[in-house]
Design an enzyme around this catalytic site. Structure first.
Site, PDB file in Angstrom:
ATOM      1  N   HIS A  73       0.831  -1.207   0.000  1.00 14.66           N
ATOM      2  CA  HIS A  73       0.000   0.000   0.000  1.00 14.66           C
ATOM      3  C   HIS A  73       0.863   1.255   0.000  1.00 14.66           C
ATOM      4  CE1 HIS A  73      -2.840   2.951   1.985  1.00 14.66           C
ATOM      5  NE2 HIS A  73      -3.518   2.534   0.937  1.00 14.66           N
TER       6      HIS A  73
ATOM      7  N   GLU B 139       0.261  -0.830  -4.787  1.00 12.66           N
ATOM      8  CA  GLU B 139      -0.855   0.097  -4.860  1.00 12.66           C
ATOM      9  C   GLU B 139      -0.356   1.506  -5.119  1.00 12.66           C
ATOM     10  OE1 GLU B 139      -3.891   2.918  -3.118  1.00 12.66           O
ATOM     11  OE2 GLU B 139      -1.801   2.587  -2.548  1.00 12.66           O
TER      12      GLU B 139
ATOM     13  N   ASP C 219      -2.006   5.491  -5.715  1.00  8.70           N
ATOM     14  CA  ASP C 219      -3.093   6.466  -5.873  1.00  8.70           C
ATOM     15  C   ASP C 219      -2.723   7.415  -7.008  1.00  8.70           C
ATOM     16  OD1 ASP C 219      -4.641   5.669  -3.477  1.00  8.70           O
ATOM     17  OD2 ASP C 219      -2.837   6.344  -2.428  1.00  8.70           O
TER      18      ASP C 219
ATOM     19  N   HIS D 262      -1.451  10.407  -2.902  1.00  6.27           N
ATOM     20  CA  HIS D 262      -2.734  10.120  -2.259  1.00  6.27           C
ATOM     21  C   HIS D 262      -3.566  11.369  -2.104  1.00  6.27           C
ATOM     22  CE1 HIS D 262      -5.442   9.673   1.241  1.00  6.27           C
ATOM     23  NE2 HIS D 262      -5.630   8.454   0.766  1.00  6.27           N
TER      24      HIS D 262
END
Length: 339
Positions: free
Chosen positions: A109, A136, A138, A151
């Site tokens: 993440h 992951e 964003d 993010h």
């Protein structure tokens, strides 16, 4: 007096019998009476049964645990040198892989953000090294329409933008989800301007020793990193497979040793199957900017189309691609699904 007429006291004979040092004794102590002897034998039988049970459990755990790990490739170099034992292992593996057991995915993440600043190439690479199945990311857009990995819509929490006097005037107030947000919005920066910034740890309790060392990463850079590691993994696994016996591969598969080939832990073995896990952030907010004419460099493109364009140029163009595209909104997912 003794039975032979001697003068040995009775107390002495009883003492010798008590210690087991008299005639006919082994000298190892008092002989257990009938009940005590049976209790001792029962205890020994329980001990032996327990040891046997532990051995059977350990053996079963090894075989079943190995069968549950579905990453070991039995169709290549390993299968060529397999004997009967490995064929039995393959049968067990096939049974568990039929749907009885599914190993969960491990998601890196924002990279390995507990150790390195989030959404940096170094953080992504460390997550691959640590054995993540997916990385992951964003995704938001820059002023010139480049997908970057951040993010937040603003930059001050994860970069040193607040300490850059040349960007002081770029601080703005914008409405985000019904709230007035004051900060440095990434959408007001070109990619070349963003590359001048350096990433920081989001929280003070995380290791600050790597603050100021890494740039903001783009989606294209993340894709290239995963592809580079995949190619390196293929070469590494092919070379190591020729020199490592199949039983060591099996042990590696079970214990996860990083210094042996296989698709388990460790960068070389894991990178081959590393998937992308991008998240579209604030799609409606981005599209509203484009609709209002605030981002002319996007040339009328929707937020989703810009991201899909980057993915398609890198071969992520079907449902079979090694990618999960996510969003907390619904309209963008419907739009992407229809595409």
């Amino acid at each position: 007096p003794s039975a032979g007429g001697g003068d040995a006291p009775v107390e002495s004979l009883e003492f010798e019998q008590l210690l087991g040092t008299g005639a006919g004794s082994s000298g190892l102590g008092p002989r257990p009476r009938g009940g005590a002897r049976r209790k001792e034998q029962k205890s020994r039988r329980c001990l032996y049964a327990g040891l046997l049970l532990c051995f059977l459990l350990a053996s079963g755990t090894f075989l079943i645990g190995s069968a549950l790990r579905q990453q070991l490739d039995l169709d290549g170099e390993v299968a060529a040198s397999a004997d009967t034992s490995l064929k039995i292992f393959r049968a067990i593996r096939s049974f568990w892989a039929s749907g009885t057991y599914k190993r969960p995915l491990v998601i890196g993440h924002r990279g390995s953000c507990g150790m390195l600043p989030e959404h940096t190439l170094a953080g992504y690479e460390l997550a691959i090294e640590q054995g993540a199945d997916c990385i992951e990311c964003d995704i938001i857009l820059t002023k010139d329409g480049v997908p970057i990995c951040r993010h937040d819509l603003t930059l001050e929490n994860t970069t040193d933008v607040a300490d850059r006097p040349e960007f002081r005037l770029k601080r703005k107030k914008r409405m985000v989800d019904g709230k007035l947000v004051d900060g440095w919005f990434a959408v007001d920066f070109t990619l070349s301007e963003l590359k001048q910034l350096r990433a920081l740890q989001r929280f003070p309790f995380r290791d600050p020793n790597f603050n100021g060392m890494f740039q903001v990463a783009t989606l294209q850079e993340q894709i290239s990193l995963v592809e580079q590691n995949r190619q390196q993994a293929e070469v590494w696994i092919e070379e190591k497979s020729k020199s490592v016996a199949w039983h060591l591969k099996l042990l590696n598969n079970y214990f996860g040793f990083p210094d042996l080939p296989g698709k388990t832990k460790g960068s070389k073995g894991k990178a081959e199957s590393t998937c992308l896990y991008p998240e579209m952030k604030s799609t409606a907010w981005h599209n509203a900017l484009e609709k209002n004419g605030e981002v002319p460099d996007w040339k009328g493109k929707r937020f989703e189309d810009i991201i899909l364009g980057t993915l398609e140029r890198n071969g992520y163009n079907s449902s079979e691609s090694n990618l999960y595209l996510q969003s907390f909104e619904t309209e963008d997912l419907k739009y992407v699904h229809a595409k």
